[in-house]
Design a protein around this motif. Structure first.
Motif, mmCIF file in Angstrom:
data_model
loop_
_atom_site.group_PDB
_atom_site.id
_atom_site.type_symbol
_atom_site.label_atom_id
_atom_site.label_comp_id
_atom_site.label_asym_id
_atom_site.label_seq_id
_atom_site.Cartn_x
_atom_site.Cartn_y
_atom_site.Cartn_z
ATOM 1 N N ILE A 1 -0.702 4.606 -0.151
ATOM 2 C CA ILE A 1 -0.562 3.275 -0.752
ATOM 3 C C ILE A 1 0.353 2.359 0.070
ATOM 4 O O ILE A 1 0.360 1.147 -0.135
ATOM 5 N N LEU A 2 1.093 2.944 1.008
ATOM 6 C CA LEU A 2 1.995 2.135 1.843
ATOM 7 C C LEU A 2 1.371 1.754 3.188
ATOM 8 O O LEU A 2 1.974 1.018 3.967
ATOM 9 N N VAL A 3 0.153 2.237 3.442
ATOM 10 C CA VAL A 3 -0.499 1.999 4.735
ATOM 11 C C VAL A 3 -0.645 0.501 5.027
ATOM 12 O O VAL A 3 -0.336 0.032 6.123
ATOM 13 N N GLY A 4 -1.145 -0.255 4.041
ATOM 14 C CA GLY A 4 -1.341 -1.692 4.237
ATOM 15 C C GLY A 4 -0.036 -2.410 4.560
ATOM 16 O O GLY A 4 0.006 -3.288 5.433
ATOM 17 N N LEU A 5 1.025 -2.029 3.858
ATOM 18 C CA LEU A 5 2.337 -2.635 4.104
ATOM 19 C C LEU A 5 2.804 -2.356 5.535
ATOM 20 O O LEU A 5 3.372 -3.229 6.201
ATOM 21 N N ILE B 1 8.187 -1.272 -1.099
ATOM 22 C CA ILE B 1 7.903 0.141 -1.407
ATOM 23 C C ILE B 1 8.150 0.401 -2.890
ATOM 24 O O ILE B 1 7.345 1.044 -3.576
ATOM 25 N N LYS B 2 9.258 -0.134 -3.380
ATOM 26 C CA LYS B 2 9.614 0.044 -4.793
ATOM 27 C C LYS B 2 8.539 -0.561 -5.702
ATOM 28 O O LYS B 2 8.140 0.023 -6.705
ATOM 29 N N LYS B 3 8.032 -1.765 -5.327
ATOM 30 C CA LYS B 3 6.998 -2.436 -6.115
ATOM 31 C C LYS B 3 5.700 -1.627 -6.124
ATOM 32 O O LYS B 3 5.037 -1.493 -7.144
ATOM 33 N N ALA B 4 5.327 -1.081 -4.952
ATOM 34 C CA ALA B 4 4.090 -0.296 -4.855
ATOM 35 C C ALA B 4 4.176 0.952 -5.716
ATOM 36 O O ALA B 4 3.225 1.298 -6.429
ATOM 37 N N LEU B 5 5.310 1.631 -5.694
ATOM 38 C CA LEU B 5 5.484 2.841 -6.497
ATOM 39 C C LEU B 5 5.525 2.513 -7.986
ATOM 40 O O LEU B 5 5.022 3.283 -8.814
ATOM 41 N N ALA B 6 6.090 1.348 -8.321
ATOM 42 C CA ALA B 6 6.125 0.914 -9.728
ATOM 43 C C ALA B 6 4.711 0.620 -10.225
ATOM 44 O O ALA B 6 4.348 0.953 -11.354
ATOM 45 N N LEU B 7 3.882 0.024 -9.353
ATOM 46 C CA LEU B 7 2.500 -0.275 -9.723
ATOM 47 C C LEU B 7 1.700 1.007 -9.896
ATOM 48 O O LEU B 7 0.866 1.122 -10.793
ATOM 49 N N LEU B 8 2.005 1.995 -9.054
ATOM 50 C CA LEU B 8 1.344 3.299 -9.165
ATOM 51 C C LEU B 8 1.605 3.903 -10.543
ATOM 52 O O LEU B 8 0.702 4.436 -11.193
ATOM 53 N N GLU B 9 2.846 3.784 -10.987
ATOM 54 C CA GLU B 9 3.215 4.297 -12.314
ATOM 55 C C GLU B 9 2.563 3.457 -13.417
ATOM 56 O O GLU B 9 2.068 3.986 -14.412
ATOM 57 N N GLU B 10 2.519 2.143 -13.189
ATOM 58 C CA GLU B 10 1.966 1.212 -14.187
ATOM 59 C C GLU B 10 0.493 1.501 -14.492
ATOM 60 O O GLU B 10 0.039 1.328 -15.613
ATOM 61 N N ILE B 11 -0.252 1.947 -13.464
ATOM 62 C CA ILE B 11 -1.678 2.198 -13.709
ATOM 63 C C ILE B 11 -1.953 3.683 -13.995
ATOM 64 O O ILE B 11 -3.087 4.152 -13.893
ATOM 65 N N GLY B 12 -0.892 4.392 -14.369
ATOM 66 C CA GLY B 12 -1.080 5.751 -14.877
ATOM 67 C C GLY B 12 -1.125 6.845 -13.837
ATOM 68 O O GLY B 12 -1.673 7.918 -14.084
ATOM 69 N N ARG C 1 -8.404 8.459 -7.499
ATOM 70 C CA ARG C 1 -8.373 7.994 -6.101
ATOM 71 C C ARG C 1 -8.653 6.488 -6.029
ATOM 72 O O ARG C 1 -8.031 5.780 -5.250
ATOM 73 N N GLN C 2 -9.592 6.000 -6.864
ATOM 74 C CA GLN C 2 -9.873 4.565 -6.854
ATOM 75 C C GLN C 2 -8.676 3.773 -7.393
ATOM 76 O O GLN C 2 -8.420 2.654 -6.948
ATOM 77 N N ARG C 3 -7.957 4.345 -8.336
ATOM 78 C CA ARG C 3 -6.733 3.685 -8.812
ATOM 79 C C ARG C 3 -5.717 3.579 -7.671
ATOM 80 O O ARG C 3 -5.066 2.546 -7.503
ATOM 81 N N ALA C 4 -5.587 4.661 -6.916
ATOM 82 C CA ALA C 4 -4.660 4.651 -5.776
ATOM 83 C C ALA C 4 -5.103 3.611 -4.748
ATOM 84 O O ALA C 4 -4.274 2.897 -4.163
ATOM 85 N N ALA C 5 -6.420 3.504 -4.543
ATOM 86 C CA ALA C 5 -6.947 2.513 -3.601
ATOM 87 C C ALA C 5 -6.635 1.095 -4.082
ATOM 88 O O ALA C 5 -6.349 0.200 -3.282
ATOM 89 N N LEU C 6 -6.678 0.898 -5.413
ATOM 90 C CA LEU C 6 -6.327 -0.409 -5.980
ATOM 91 C C LEU C 6 -4.860 -0.740 -5.706
ATOM 92 O O LEU C 6 -4.525 -1.861 -5.313
ATOM 93 N N VAL C 7 -3.985 0.237 -5.890
ATOM 94 C CA VAL C 7 -2.553 0.027 -5.625
ATOM 95 C C VAL C 7 -2.342 -0.310 -4.158
ATOM 96 O O VAL C 7 -1.589 -1.232 -3.820
#
Length: 259
Positions: free
Chosen positions: A97-101, A112-123, A140-146
């Motif tokens: 999830i950090l690849v794009g960044l 990084i903190k925001k991306a990990l928070a979003l990962l938690e937010e979408i379950g 995996r698609q949820r992770a791709a969305l993050v």
């Protein structure tokens, strides 16, 4: 002028033997925060148009502007989500999830903190150190969305992102994506073959004719459906009415491409 403006797009594919017109006279405008879908028969140029909007393909004629900027200057404003998740199998979910960044040189403690928070937010809390093969297709698609949202794009381009999933997972992910995009006020364009999905998720639907692709009709989704989640929209009495209208138009395009 809309937030996204597609002006007089015309695109021809050239081979050694022939020239094939894929898109003809495509113009549309999208407001910030709107969700629109591109719907039409196979071969109508939906994915070609999405690739042009993404800046991956230069049109033969015409231009695309995002917030008044040309695509060349606005590529960092675009996020792309595809049918396959394209997660790197050798990287953990956190690394993926950090690849794009990293590519866009935006990796900071805060992003990084925001991306990990979003990962938690979408379950997906607790899977940071897992590898893609350890997750279901929907996860995996949820992770791709993050990964797509981590770089904070202004526009999300969705190329049949749910079509490889089983129906129940697809419905859940539709709700999740819709809620997430509304929460972050993102503009989105969805390419889909699924009439129901287009109705349930969109503010407007653009219907394209087959070869060359032209916009033949625009359906504005009633507010009573737009105010619902995609799952609940499918249960609404108005849903079947607009489904029937779009079905009939698509049927005409399939049986009479010149319609």
């Amino acid at each position: 002028m809309g937030f996204l403006s597609v002006k007089d797009i015309h695109h021809v594919y050239f081979t050694k033997d022939q020239a094939t017109t894929a898109l003809e006279d495509i113009s549309l405008t999208i407001k910030e925060g709107e969700f629109i879908s591109l719907l039409g028969p196979s071969g109508c140029g939906k994915t070609t148009l999405l690739s042009i909007i993404a800046g991956l393909l230069k049109p033969t004629y015409g231009e695309v502007l995002i917030d008044g900027k040309t695509i060349e200057k606005a590529k960092s404003d675009i996020g792309y989500m595809l049918q396959q998740d394209y997660l790197f199998p050798w990287k953990t979910i956190e690394e993926n999830i950090l690849v794009g960044l990293q590519i866009m040189n935006q990796e900071t403690d805060q992003t990084i903190k925001k991306a990990l928070a979003l990962l938690e937010e979408i379950g997906l809390n607790g899977v940071e150190k897992s590898y893609p093969k350890q997750l279901s297709g929907g996860m995996r698609q949820r992770a791709a969305l993050v990964r797509t949202l981590a770089t904070n794009p202004k526009i999300l381009l969705l190329d049949e992102p749910f079509s490889a999933l089983d129906f129940q997972t697809k419905l859940k992910l539709e709700d999740l994506v819709s809620d997430t995009l509304k929460e972050y006020h993102k503009t989105a364009i969805l390419v889909t073959h699924d009439i129901g999905e287009a109705i349930a998720m969109s503010d407007r639907i653009y219907l394209l004719s087959k070869g060359p692709g032209k916009i033949t009709k625009v359906f504005t989704i009633p507010e009573c459906l737009r105010n619902e989640t995609p799952f609940d929209a499918r249960q609404h009495p108005e849903y079947s009415n607009i489904f029937q209208q779009i079905w009939e138009e698509l049927d005409k395009l399939e049986t009479n491409p010149e319609h």
